[in-house]
Motif scaffolding. Sequence first.
Motif, PDB file in Angstrom:
ATOM      1  N   VAL A 121       0.868  -1.177   0.000  1.00 53.88           N
ATOM      2  CA  VAL A 121       0.000   0.000   0.000  1.00 53.88           C
ATOM      3  C   VAL A 121       0.906   1.228   0.000  1.00 53.88           C
ATOM      4  O   VAL A 121       1.923   1.261   0.698  1.00 53.88           O
ATOM      5  N   ASP A 122       0.551   2.228  -0.778  1.00 56.12           N
ATOM      6  CA  ASP A 122       1.395   3.421  -0.842  1.00 56.12           C
ATOM      7  C   ASP A 122       1.279   4.281   0.409  1.00 56.12           C
ATOM      8  O   ASP A 122       2.274   4.814   0.894  1.00 56.12           O
ATOM      9  N   LEU A 123       0.061   4.424   0.932  1.00 57.51           N
ATOM     10  CA  LEU A 123      -0.168   5.262   2.110  1.00 57.51           C
ATOM     11  C   LEU A 123      -1.155   4.543   3.019  1.00 57.51           C
ATOM     12  O   LEU A 123      -2.267   4.223   2.599  1.00 57.51           O
ATOM     13  N   PHE A 124      -0.733   4.283   4.250  1.00 55.33           N
ATOM     14  CA  PHE A 124      -1.524   3.509   5.205  1.00 55.33           C
ATOM     15  C   PHE A 124      -1.835   4.394   6.399  1.00 55.33           C
ATOM     16  O   PHE A 124      -0.940   4.836   7.109  1.00 55.33           O
ATOM     17  N   TYR A 125      -3.134   4.670   6.582  1.00 50.58           N
ATOM     18  CA  TYR A 125      -3.574   5.595   7.627  1.00 50.58           C
ATOM     19  C   TYR A 125      -4.169   4.845   8.826  1.00 50.58           C
ATOM     20  O   TYR A 125      -4.877   3.844   8.652  1.00 50.58           O
ATOM     21  N   LEU A 126      -3.986   5.415   9.997  1.00 49.18           N
ATOM     22  CA  LEU A 126      -4.778   5.072  11.172  1.00 49.18           C
ATOM     23  C   LEU A 126      -6.036   5.935  11.121  1.00 49.18           C
ATOM     24  O   LEU A 126      -5.962   7.162  11.227  1.00 49.18           O
ATOM     25  N   THR A 127      -7.208   5.304  10.955  1.00 50.04           N
ATOM     26  CA  THR A 127      -8.443   6.061  10.743  1.00 50.04           C
ATOM     27  C   THR A 127      -8.832   6.911  11.935  1.00 50.04           C
ATOM     28  O   THR A 127      -9.248   8.060  11.793  1.00 50.04           O
ATOM     29  N   ARG A 128      -8.744   6.344  13.132  1.00 52.11           N
ATOM     30  CA  ARG A 128      -9.011   7.068  14.367  1.00 52.11           C
ATOM     31  C   ARG A 128      -8.037   6.578  15.430  1.00 52.11           C
ATOM     32  O   ARG A 128      -7.628   5.415  15.422  1.00 52.11           O
ATOM     33  N   VAL A 129      -7.696   7.440  16.347  1.00 53.75           N
ATOM     34  CA  VAL A 129      -6.730   7.104  17.387  1.00 53.75           C
ATOM     35  C   VAL A 129      -7.396   6.250  18.457  1.00 53.75           C
ATOM     36  O   VAL A 129      -8.486   6.577  18.941  1.00 53.75           O
ATOM     37  N   ASP A 130      -6.753   5.149  18.815  1.00 53.89           N
ATOM     38  CA  ASP A 130      -7.235   4.266  19.870  1.00 53.89           C
ATOM     39  C   ASP A 130      -6.796   4.834  21.212  1.00 53.89           C
ATOM     40  O   ASP A 130      -5.605   4.822  21.543  1.00 53.89           O
ATOM     41  N   THR A 131      -7.728   5.321  21.998  1.00 56.77           N
ATOM     42  CA  THR A 131      -7.391   5.953  23.277  1.00 56.77           C
ATOM     43  C   THR A 131      -6.977   4.940  24.335  1.00 56.77           C
ATOM     44  O   THR A 131      -6.456   5.319  25.386  1.00 56.77           O
TER      45      THR A 131
END
Length: 332
Positions: A121-131
């Motif tokens: 994958v070219d760009l891999f995001y964390l969609t939301r931060v796990d608190t």
Amino acid sequence: MTLTRLPARRIGSLTVGAQGLGCLGMSEFYGPVSESEAIATIRRALDIGATLLDTADVYGHGANEELVGRAVAGRRESAVVATKFGVVRPGPGVGSGVRGDAAYVRRACDDSLRRLGLDHVDLFYLTRVDTEVGVEETVGAMAELVAAGKVREIGLCEAAPETIRRAHAVAPIAALQTEWSLWSRDIERRVLPVCRELGIAVVPYAPLGRGFLAGAVRSRDQLDDGDFRSFGLPRFSAENLARNLPLADRLGKLAEELRITPAQLALAWLHHQGTDVVPIPGAKRRAHLEENVDAVFLSLTRAELAAVEAAVPADEVHGTRWNEQSMRFVDL
């Protein structure tokens, strides 16, 4: 539609077109879709240089990644594929929780690669931060994926300034994806300066206010029962929509004076915020893609930019951008 390919922008080591394509609506949430037209739209985006394709593991419960994978087959070298993980979505709705533990990061990446049919994958995001999990653990696992060749660059979504700093101290963050448009300007005061200090590109999602700024939604009657604007976004409640319509009307009047569409004007305003900004408006059809892409080439004067901002003042927007449940997952 201009025949000129889009100018290039940088996201970490990646070269992308100045505007990308959000693919969520090709699978769900925004009314009926045609898979053949969706694939044709993705391929047309690659033809004209809108190379950043944005998807996520939960879009269509994986179906959107599969769709993007089919669309880029044979075109991999011209596509910059971005996907996201972290939201737990076992059923309908927009998600029931967030996971960012290292084991989940690794599994999510492998699952996304399988659905996309890609080796990286070219760009891999964390969609939301796990608190419940330190962002250091999450980003550390993402960095391991880079080292393993499964991911080229990593990013965060909807992250607060301190979270961005902590994450960037573990591994370089190439991009922050967050909501940013004329009627969602929260990032400008605290988040945007941190991104610019650290050299992090900003990828605005919903840059057209989920169709509102384009003048596409003027009544609740236009929204199907399955359209999540009808149940997940307070700005589209009957009361708030009626109170927000004057914003769309004023923007539409300005666009008419400039002989462009409201969507083009809203996107042009974002492009004038800096060359580190790469919006990803969604489009299910080639006609909308091409209309949106033309905004990259528009030049607005300072007076015109001021008039745009006066037409849609941030303090006159009625309703929060997400409902209460979804806002719980936004890192503020």
